[in-house]
Scaffold this motif. Structure first.
Motif: not given
Length: 257
Positions: A145-167
Motif C-alpha cells: 500500500r501507498v499508505e500502510k494503514g492500521n495493521p502492523i504487518p510485523g505483529v501479524a507475522i510475529a504472532t505465528a513465528l516468535m512463540p514457537p521459536l522461543c518454545t
C-alpha cells in the motif's frame, strides 16, 4: 462506491519498484536488526517463562522477523533467484540467532516448568496454519500500500513465528526434544504458509517477473522457481488437511468421552 471496488487491491497500491526496494531493504539481518531480533526473542522468552501473554505481545511489536519470509514469497512470485537466496540465507541466520538466544535464556532461568503458553506451541493444529496464512496476507497487503494503514504487518507475522521459536529454544535448553521438534515443526509450517500467502497476493497483483536479459536463463529460472513453489505448496496443502483431520478426530474423541 461501486461494489466491485470494495475488495479491489489495486486501489491505493504502491509502485511495484518501490515495494520491491522495501522488501529487499528489510530482508537483511545484521547490525541493529540482529540486535532488535535478539532483544525481541529475549522478551518473548521471558513472557513464555512467566506465562504472560502481554509480555509476549510486547515482544511481537518489536520483532523484525517478517522481512526474509516476505522476501521468499515475493522472490518465488517474480522468479528472482538472487532475492530467494538472500532471503533464505537471512531467514536461516534469524532462526539460528533466535534459537540460541532463547536457549541461553531458558538455560539460565531458574524456572524450568512448561507453562500453558509454552505447551500451546508444542502441538500444531489447523488454527495455527490459519493464523499464519491470514497473517501473511495482512503483512503483504500492508507492504504493497501507498499508505500502510492500521495493521502492523510485523505483529501479524510475529504472532505465528516468535512463540514457537522461543518454545523450540526452551526444548533445547531443557533437553526436551519432543517440545523442540513440535515447536520447530510449527515454526516451519508457519513460515511456509506466510510465504505462500505472500506468493498468492503478489501473483494476484500481477507483479512483473524478473527479466535478466538472457532468454535461456529466464526460462531456467522460471522452471526452477516453479518447481520450488510446487514442492512447497504440495506438502503444505497436505499438511493443512492432515492437521484438520487430526483436530476433528480429537474433537470427536472429546465429544464421545
Amino acid at each position: 462506491m461501486k461494489r466491485h471496488n470494495l475488495f479491489n487491491l489495486h486501489e491505493g497500491e504502491e509502485k511495484q519498484d518501490k515495494v520491491l526496494q522495501d522488501v529487499l531493504k528489510n530482508i537483511s539481518f545484521k547490525g541493529a536488526n540482529l540486535w532488535i531480533l535478539a532483544c525481541a526473542i529475549f522478551i518473548a522468552s521471558i513472557g513464555l517463562n512467566v506465562n504472560s501473554t502481554a509480555v509476549i505481545i510486547g515482544a511481537m511489536l518489536i520483532s523484525p522477523l517478517m522481512g526474509p519470509i516476505v522476501g521468499i514469497g515475493v522472490a518465488l512470485a517474480i522468479y528472482d533467484l538472487t532475492l530467494l537466496k538472500k532471503s533464505g540465507k537471512n531467514l536461516l541466520t534469524a532462526t539460528i540467532v533466535s534459537l540460541l538466544v532463547s536457549a541461553i535464556y531458558f538455560t539460565l532461568s531458574p524456572f524450568k516448568e512448561a507453562q500453558s503458553e509454552i505447551l500451546a506451541r508444542t502441538s500444531p493444529n489447523i488454527y495455527d496454519v490459519l493464523i499464519a496464512f491470514i497473517g501473511g496476507i495482512v503483512g503483504i497487503i500492508s507492504i504493497t500500500r501507498v499508505e500502510k494503514g492500521n495493521p502492523i504487518p510485523g505483529v501479524a507475522i510475529a504472532t505465528a513465528l516468535m512463540p514457537p521459536l522461543c518454545t523450540a529454544g526452551f526444548g533445547l535448553a531443557t533437553g526436551n526434544f519432543s517440545y523442540f521438534l513440535g515447536a520447530f515443526y510449527l515454526y516451519s509450517i508457519n513460515c511456509f504458509f506466510i510465504g505462500i500467502a505472500t506468493f498468492f497476493i503478489i501473483k494476484y497483483l500481477k507483479y512483473r517477473p524478473k527479466n535478466t536479459g538472457n532468454e535461456k536463463l529466464n526460462k531456467r529460472l522460471h522452471y526452477v522457481i516453479t518447481s520450488l513453489v510446487i514442492l512447497i505448496v504440495t506438502p503444505s496443502l497436505y499438511l493443512a488437511y492432515t492437521l484438520f483431520q487430526e483436530k476433528r478426530f480429537h474433537e470427536n474423541v472429546a465429544h464421545y468421552i
